[in-house]
Design a protein around this motif. Sequence first.
Motif, PDB file in Angstrom:
ATOM      1  N   THR A   1       0.846  -1.198   0.000  1.00  0.00           N
ATOM      2  CA  THR A   1       0.000   0.000   0.000  1.00  0.00           C
ATOM      3  C   THR A   1       0.879   1.244   0.000  1.00  0.00           C
ATOM      4  N   GLU A   2       0.236   2.393  -0.161  1.00  0.00           N
ATOM      5  CA  GLU A   2       0.985   3.645  -0.149  1.00  0.00           C
ATOM      6  C   GLU A   2       1.509   3.978   1.239  1.00  0.00           C
ATOM      7  N   ASN A   3       1.002   3.274   2.247  1.00  0.00           N
ATOM      8  CA  ASN A   3       1.449   3.485   3.626  1.00  0.00           C
ATOM      9  C   ASN A   3       2.472   2.448   4.072  1.00  0.00           C
ATOM     10  N   GLU A   4       3.044   1.716   3.130  1.00  0.00           N
ATOM     11  CA  GLU A   4       4.010   0.664   3.465  1.00  0.00           C
ATOM     12  C   GLU A   4       5.211   1.240   4.212  1.00  0.00           C
TER      13      GLU A   4
END
Length: 250
Positions: A33-36
């Motif tokens: 995800t973009e929050n990895e």
Amino acid sequence: MIGLVLAAGAGRRLRPYTETLPKALVPVVGEGTENELAVLDLTLKNFAEIGLTEVAIIVGYRKEAVYDRKAALEAKYNLKLTLIDNDKAEEWNNAYSLWCGRDSIKHSVILANGDTVHPVSVEKTLLAARGDGKKIILALDTVKNLADEEMKVIVDPEKGVQKITKLMDPATATGEYIGVTLIEGEAADELADALKTTFERDPDLYYEDGYQELVNRGFKIDVAPIGDVKWVEIDNHDDLAKGREIACQY
């Protein structure tokens, strides 16, 4: 004071992740995800939270992945990052890797292994323990039940660390070194010499063997117990699962 991260390791037990990434960049939060976030993200976040503005990172195996993320990490955590190449990362153990960062240590550092998921309370505990002539302070878990794989430490209340090694009866140990150390700049030259002696004796030795070399020379190494804190050193996929559980809580 600056941060120092050992992120040169290959982490072969974490394949297939580490076929393309160093162990420090294996995702532990929000994979895909973009929050990895990777372990390195968590460490840099801790450093930023305690007010550090500069971090040196020892890179080696798949170092191009760290170089590729350098600018984004600097912007995200408002840190200036300096990458230091370990030219023997796939041949030698991490006593040499820490020696590669010997010039950074002269600034005083908080050293963190690139595979240790831990809360910022660890760094805060080390900072609170500074002073009184202490030159090197190890973050020590005195709560965990120990087994054979842990980096175990025997501590004398007056003389500090007496022994640090995995090769110890767990029942004799005071606790486990968790892979985070505060090193004052005045210890840099002595530590660098001890590390050099260590890897020249055997390039497969750990930097903790360099700490033991210092102790054998009469150098006092102190410890700071971290309390009942959840943390994990990620060596394999079971550890990674634990790291993901813990990281979500921080």
